[in-house]
Write an enzyme that holds these catalytic residues in place. Sequence first.
Site: not given
Length: 398
Positions: A131, A162, A255, A258, A354, A378
């Site tokens: 939220e 999100w 879980e 992740r 570079g 997560e």
Amino acid sequence: MTRLAQTLGLTEFQTEIVATVRQFVDKEIIPSAQELEHADTYPQAIVDAMREMGLFGLMIPEEYGGLGESLLTYALCVEELARGWMSVSGVINTHFIVAYMIRQHGTDDQKRYYLPKMATGETRGAFSMSEPELGSDVAAIRTRAVKQPGSGDYVIDGQKMWLTNGGSSTLVAALVRTDEGADRPHRNLTAFLIEKPSGFGEVLPGLTIPGKLDKLGYKGIDTTELIFDGYRAEATDILGAAPGQGFFQMMDGVEVGRVNVSARACGVGVRAFELAVRYSQQRSTFGKPIAEHQAIAFQLAEMATKVEAAHLMMVNAARLKDSGERNDVAAGMAKYFASEVCAEVTQQSFRIHGGYGYSKEYEIERLMRDAPFLLIGEGTSEIQKNIISKRLLADYRV
């Protein structure tokens, strides 16, 4: 030639599907990723091809039309997709979490209704927990579902934040507050399964997807808010028909999420290394390729070692989950380590390039903007360290 991120002990089918996804990435994703990402264009053709390959149903049981594969197989496929373009792996990440939650916690009716359509990609899932004023303190969720007397329906009000695939999805698993009378806040949280049409604006009465959030990276797919304003949900929309169980159901999904994020970090890290090792053999200074300068050669060795270690941790966490063993520490360690390694390796690759690394013509520029997301997705690295340390102190208590 020795390649990074190889996995021992795979079945013939696992080897075949991972190789198929890798070929698809090399042929279809990498050549078009730069143009699509810079234009922030949804990769519809790629998503359609992924549907045809069966990737949306990879872990959905065969009885519901999926392939019935393991978390490890899924994670290895995600690793390959993220190697091509991290946003593509995000298309199926939240879908996978929602399908997993329904498979593990849904009622028989919910499984029969949702999983076959999710296996084909006809129904696409999104996962809603965050939220606007809520970080990692999930128990502080404010969006509220109030049970209506007589009908048993719920009216939901609040704002979620999100949502990956918030606009393109047609099914959202949303965690909201319900008053179950529990003395601990997380026992007053309930997961609702909300079917909706894809698109933006008021997609259903009382349910609005305002529009895409503009982001530093992770472009091409939609990240959105979700606003409830008197949205009416039925009691049968509650995941598993069990009010007050949403926190535990969501944490189970997070879980495995992740493991997914660690796989994505491995994929981005592998690609950053591939770009660096190729460029360093093409670019010459002082009469020889820069790869032959010890300063660069040592960097390549460090990058490869970090990526390989992250991959092994990700595979271990996935295999633990597949075995039925508790894997919260392994998943937390894998997510923490792989995301940090990804950021480090991507920056090393950027430095090896570079000045060209700063140019949008070179792929490493995109990876530099994508990698930071994995540090927070997560759960931040700090949250992972909190989870890990608590378990360690419990296991090694004096």
